[in-house]
Motif scaffolding. Structure first.
Motif, PDB file in Angstrom:
ATOM      1  N   GLU A   1      17.487  -1.742   1.758  1.00 15.31           N
ATOM      2  CA  GLU A   1      16.190  -2.345   1.936  1.00 15.31           C
ATOM      3  C   GLU A   1      15.978  -2.296   3.506  1.00 15.31           C
ATOM      4  OE1 GLU A   1      13.791  -6.555   1.401  1.00 15.31           O
ATOM      5  OE2 GLU A   1      15.450  -6.092  -0.099  1.00 15.31           O
ATOM      6  N   GLU A   2      16.932  -2.684   4.491  1.00 17.97           N
ATOM      7  CA  GLU A   2      16.855  -2.684   5.688  1.00 17.97           C
ATOM      8  C   GLU A   2      16.433  -1.137   6.149  1.00 17.97           C
ATOM      9  OE1 GLU A   2      19.588  -3.268   9.807  1.00 17.97           O
ATOM     10  OE2 GLU A   2      20.415  -3.713   7.739  1.00 17.97           O
ATOM     11  N   PHE A   3      17.112  -0.122   5.613  1.00 19.41           N
ATOM     12  CA  PHE A   3      16.987   1.439   5.860  1.00 19.41           C
ATOM     13  C   PHE A   3      15.303   1.598   5.562  1.00 19.41           C
ATOM     14  CE2 PHE A   3      16.311   5.693   4.297  1.00 19.41           C
ATOM     15  CZ  PHE A   3      16.574   6.202   5.603  1.00 19.41           C
ATOM     16  N   VAL A   4      14.811   1.118   4.319  1.00 25.61           N
ATOM     17  CA  VAL A   4      13.566   1.433   3.841  1.00 25.61           C
ATOM     18  C   VAL A   4      12.526   0.527   4.999  1.00 25.61           C
ATOM     19  CG1 VAL A   4      11.650   0.819   2.396  1.00 25.61           C
ATOM     20  CG2 VAL A   4      14.077   1.535   1.659  1.00 25.61           C
ATOM     21  N   ARG A   5      12.717  -0.403   5.453  1.00 26.26           N
ATOM     22  CA  ARG A   5      11.831  -1.242   6.295  1.00 26.26           C
ATOM     23  C   ARG A   5      11.959  -0.418   7.654  1.00 26.26           C
ATOM     24  NH1 ARG A   5       9.788  -5.752   4.097  1.00 26.26           N
ATOM     25  NH2 ARG A   5      10.889  -6.705   2.175  1.00 26.26           N
ATOM     26  N   THR A   6      12.894  -0.030   8.108  1.00 28.97           N
ATOM     27  CA  THR A   6      13.112   0.574   9.504  1.00 28.97           C
ATOM     28  C   THR A   6      12.332   1.889   9.351  1.00 28.97           C
ATOM     29  OG1 THR A   6      15.350  -0.489   9.930  1.00 28.97           O
ATOM     30  CG2 THR A   6      14.686   1.566  11.379  1.00 28.97           C
ATOM     31  N   THR A   7      12.547   2.728   8.327  1.00 29.34           N
ATOM     32  CA  THR A   7      11.830   3.902   8.464  1.00 29.34           C
ATOM     33  C   THR A   7      10.706   3.663   8.165  1.00 29.34           C
ATOM     34  OG1 THR A   7      13.758   4.767   7.154  1.00 29.34           O
ATOM     35  CG2 THR A   7      11.567   5.944   6.881  1.00 29.34           C
ATOM     36  N   VAL A   8      10.072   2.615   7.390  1.00 29.18           N
ATOM     37  CA  VAL A   8       8.642   2.740   7.090  1.00 29.18           C
ATOM     38  C   VAL A   8       7.867   2.302   8.728  1.00 29.18           C
ATOM     39  CG1 VAL A   8       6.747   1.437   5.953  1.00 29.18           C
ATOM     40  CG2 VAL A   8       8.546   2.367   4.634  1.00 29.18           C
ATOM     41  N   GLU A   9       8.508   1.773   9.566  1.00 28.40           N
ATOM     42  CA  GLU A   9       7.960   1.465  10.791  1.00 28.40           C
ATOM     43  C   GLU A   9       7.463   2.419  11.563  1.00 28.40           C
ATOM     44  OE1 GLU A   9      10.894  -0.915  12.936  1.00 28.40           O
ATOM     45  OE2 GLU A   9      10.733  -2.738  11.683  1.00 28.40           O
ATOM     46  N   GLY A  10       7.970   3.460  11.202  1.00 28.91           N
ATOM     47  CA  GLY A  10       7.609   4.797  11.704  1.00 28.91           C
ATOM     48  C   GLY A  10       6.178   5.487  11.343  1.00 28.91           C
ATOM     49  N   ALA A  11       5.554   4.654  10.375  1.00 24.14           N
ATOM     50  CA  ALA A  11       4.384   5.469   9.700  1.00 24.14           C
ATOM     51  C   ALA A  11       3.387   5.588  10.900  1.00 24.14           C
ATOM     52  CB  ALA A  11       4.010   4.198   8.640  1.00 24.14           C
ATOM     53  N   ALA A  12       2.656   6.680  10.555  1.00 25.78           N
ATOM     54  CA  ALA A  12       1.597   7.196  11.853  1.00 25.78           C
ATOM     55  C   ALA A  12       0.527   7.885  10.864  1.00 25.78           C
ATOM     56  CB  ALA A  12       2.413   7.758  13.034  1.00 25.78           C
ATOM     57  N   ALA A  13      -0.393   8.207  11.452  1.00 26.35           N
ATOM     58  CA  ALA A  13      -1.599   8.954  10.933  1.00 26.35           C
ATOM     59  C   ALA A  13      -1.468  10.410  11.351  1.00 26.35           C
ATOM     60  CB  ALA A  13      -3.017   8.307  11.538  1.00 26.35           C
ATOM     61  N   LEU A  14      -1.637  11.115  10.246  1.00 22.22           N
ATOM     62  CA  LEU A  14      -1.898  12.569  10.471  1.00 22.22           C
ATOM     63  C   LEU A  14      -3.103  13.281  10.091  1.00 22.22           C
ATOM     64  CD1 LEU A  14       1.662  13.797   9.185  1.00 22.22           C
ATOM     65  CD2 LEU A  14       1.004  13.423  11.749  1.00 22.22           C
ATOM     66  N   PRO A  15      -3.506  14.312  10.592  1.00 25.32           N
ATOM     67  CA  PRO A  15      -4.777  14.914  10.164  1.00 25.32           C
ATOM     68  C   PRO A  15      -4.697  15.094   8.454  1.00 25.32           C
ATOM     69  CG  PRO A  15      -3.958  16.066  12.211  1.00 25.32           C
ATOM     70  CD  PRO A  15      -2.861  15.279  11.781  1.00 25.32           C
ATOM     71  N   THR A  16      -5.909  15.250   7.786  1.00 23.01           N
ATOM     72  CA  THR A  16      -5.839  15.278   6.609  1.00 23.01           C
ATOM     73  C   THR A  16      -6.518  16.621   6.179  1.00 23.01           C
ATOM     74  OG1 THR A  16      -8.105  14.401   6.413  1.00 23.01           O
ATOM     75  CG2 THR A  16      -6.115  12.884   6.293  1.00 23.01           C
ATOM     76  N   VAL A  17      -5.879  17.131   4.980  1.00 30.06           N
ATOM     77  CA  VAL A  17      -6.390  18.349   4.338  1.00 30.06           C
ATOM     78  C   VAL A  17      -6.277  17.960   2.939  1.00 30.06           C
ATOM     79  CG1 VAL A  17      -5.408  19.873   6.280  1.00 30.06           C
ATOM     80  CG2 VAL A  17      -4.013  19.186   4.111  1.00 30.06           C
ATOM     81  N   PRO A  18      -7.043  19.173   1.961  1.00 29.75           N
ATOM     82  CA  PRO A  18      -6.748  19.081   0.716  1.00 29.75           C
ATOM     83  C   PRO A  18      -5.352  19.022   0.336  1.00 29.75           C
ATOM     84  CG  PRO A  18      -8.486  20.580   1.056  1.00 29.75           C
ATOM     85  CD  PRO A  18      -7.693  20.248   2.502  1.00 29.75           C
ATOM     86  N   THR A  19      -4.816  18.196  -0.867  1.00 28.41           N
ATOM     87  CA  THR A  19      -3.473  18.142  -1.038  1.00 28.41           C
ATOM     88  C   THR A  19      -3.340  18.044  -2.475  1.00 28.41           C
ATOM     89  OG1 THR A  19      -3.107  15.728  -1.126  1.00 28.41           O
ATOM     90  CG2 THR A  19      -2.584  16.934   1.190  1.00 28.41           C
ATOM     91  N   HIS A  20      -2.486  18.625  -3.189  1.00 30.10           N
ATOM     92  CA  HIS A  20      -2.165  18.549  -4.716  1.00 30.10           C
ATOM     93  C   HIS A  20      -1.646  16.909  -5.190  1.00 30.10           C
ATOM     94  CE1 HIS A  20       0.116  18.866  -8.416  1.00 30.10           C
ATOM     95  NE2 HIS A  20      -0.937  19.851  -8.795  1.00 30.10           N
ATOM     96  N   GLY A  21      -0.894  16.383  -4.344  1.00 26.11           N
ATOM     97  CA  GLY A  21      -0.629  15.210  -4.603  1.00 26.11           C
ATOM     98  C   GLY A  21       0.803  15.157  -5.588  1.00 26.11           C
ATOM     99  N   ASP A  22       0.845  15.678  -6.251  1.00 32.36           N
ATOM    100  CA  ASP A  22       1.972  15.653  -7.261  1.00 32.36           C
ATOM    101  C   ASP A  22       2.767  17.329  -7.431  1.00 32.36           C
ATOM    102  OD1 ASP A  22       3.620  14.623  -8.949  1.00 32.36           O
ATOM    103  OD2 ASP A  22       2.413  14.603 -10.859  1.00 32.36           O
TER     104      ASP A  22
END
Length: 458
Positions: free
Chosen positions: A325-346
């Motif tokens: 859980e600590e690893f998850v929270r630490t990693t998610v703190e690095g969330a940032a926006a990126l340019p968007t393109v069409p994606t398949h999603g799965d």
């Protein structure tokens, strides 16, 4: 628990008189009156089965209530509903589709009915008897059988917040879904249910009388239907033979008819290393074709979906090891926006098919397609190249470029979020493979980032 006794259920016959309207299929409904059961509510013409067959019963009730003369040869079984009202014993309702009759419908029993009319299947009137609405919803979904057991405090009238309908999957679609598919491609003589067991969407392989093959898919909700249809009408067309073609779509039924694609699923397949590298190179090329189908956009940005993290952690927590859980929270703190393109999603091996003879890679299932960061499409695929740097190199060679430093960082964020949501969903839905995959992903990411999972469960 009380002693079980043998069921003794009345049988009802319901008429679904269906015609083609301007906005799609329409069904004949009447409004009950007289102060009795369901007075003021809309319902399909129906009645109890007496000393007769259910077919004879629906023909008789149709004439008595609507004045329509129906030939028994034109009666088609639509759906059966095992229903329990809020008060009283359970009963079985057999709903029949009829598309041919003689006469014009009119109110024949004014003491029991004060109105009658045609209604589009996706614009049903209110208020409506919940029992009848359940049958119509099952009919629209192409189900053969539905269980509709109401609770003692439920209203007789249909209430979306107290929808008790449980659809029982059948071997082939019926009712409006089958009629729609046959209008699109002609008579279908054989069906094969090829639905993925953990999904709520239904997929059939349909074999035409003239030898053609198609896929018929009912989406689980309007959002997935809209996403898939938008993709199939948009960027998917640029993939050419690598993807199915949309033959027809019906928003009210949440159904699409697609051309069939060849090959065999990559999921679970075993190949020689050289052939694997070839396949993964083609996967990279396919990803590039998707992401380059439109210019990147920064409007809104591709922000990782962190809003549901707490809820997913709550469900996943019993399956996490110390430090997860600590690893998850630490990693998610690095969330940032990126340019968007069409994606398949799965975008992973389950949704890809490979033809050994032609070397063609096919991609299916676009219901999670939406604009997002390009790296989104490599999250579920990354598990496939773990421990195989040659496969990662093959993917990137086909993709035409390496991941940027920002993409590498967001790949970890998205993989962590996907792992936690997978564990939570798998635990609550009895899917051990999803739980194990999520735990494996977390262990791999922690190892890559220099932490040491203890392996001890909480």
């Amino acid at each position: 628990m009380g002693t079980l006794t043998r069921a003794d259920a009345p049988v009802d016959a319901h008429l679904l008189a269906v015609r083609d309207g301007v906005r799609g299929p329409e069904v004949l409904l009447s409004r009950r009156t007289g102060g009795g059961y369901a007075s003021g509510l809309w319902h399909a013409p129906s009645g109890h089965v007496e000393c007769e067959t259910v077919v004879d019963a629906v023909v008789r009730e149709t004439l008595e209530e609507t004045g329509l003369v129906v030939d028994p040869a034109h009666v088609r079984a639509a759906v059966t509903v095992h229903h329990r009202p809020p008060v009283g014993r359970a009963r079985v309702g057999v709903f029949f589709e009829v598309r041919r009759w003689h006469g014009t419908p009119r109110v024949m029993e004014p003491d029991k009915c004060d109105a009658m009319g045609w209604f589009a299947l996706d614009e049903l009137p209110e208020p409506m008897v919940a029992y009848c609405r359940a049958g119509l919803d099952a009919y629209r979904a192409g189900a053969h059988l539905g269980v509709h057991f109401q609770e003692p405090d439920d209203p007789i009238a249909y209430d979306p917040s107290a929808d008790r309908m449980l659809l029982i999957p059948g071997a082939a679609p019926e009712g409006a879904v089958r009629a729609f598919a046959e209008r699109a491609v002609g008579r279908i003589t054989r069906w094969a249910d090829v639905s993925w067991t953990r999904e709520e969407s239904r997929v059939w392989r349909a074999y035409g009388a003239e030898g053609g093959t198609w896929y018929v898919k009912i989406h689980r909700n309007e959002r997935f239907h809209r996403r898939e249809v938008t993709a199939l009408r948009g960027w998917v067309t640029g993939l050419g033979e690598a993807a199915p073609r949309l033959v027809a779509a019906d928003e009210s039924l949440r159904t699409v008819v697609l051309t069939a694609v060849g090959g065999r699923p990559l999921h679970g397949a075993v190949r020689a290393p050289e052939r694997e590298r070839e396949v993964f190179h083609r996967i990279g090329r396919l990803a590039a074709a998707i992401h380059n189908s439109a210019a990147p956009r920064r409007a809104g940005g591709g922000v990782p979906p962190v809003g549901k993290l707490e809820r997913h952690l709550e469900g996943a927590r019993p399956h996490l090891v110390d430090g997860d859980e600590e690893f998850v929270r630490t990693t998610v703190e690095g969330a940032a926006a990126l340019p968007t393109v069409p994606t398949h999603g799965d975008f992973h091996l389950r949704n890809m098919r490979w033809d050994e003879d032609t070397g063609t890679l096919y991609l299916i299932d676009f219901e999670r397609s939406e604009d997002g960061p390009a790296i989104r499409d490599f999250v579920r695929l990354s598990d496939s190249w773990h421990g195989r740097p040659d496969l990662l190199a093959a993917v990137l060679n086909g993709y035409g470029r390496p991941f940027t430093q920002e993409e590498e960082s967001q790949l970890a964020v998205l993989a962590v979020l996907d792992a936690v949501s997978g564990i939570s969903y798998g635990a609550s839905h009895g899917d051990p493979e999803l739980v194990e995959r999520g735990r494996r992903t977390l262990a791999r990411l922690r190892s890559d980032h220099g932490t040491d999972p203890s392996g001890a469960t909480r």
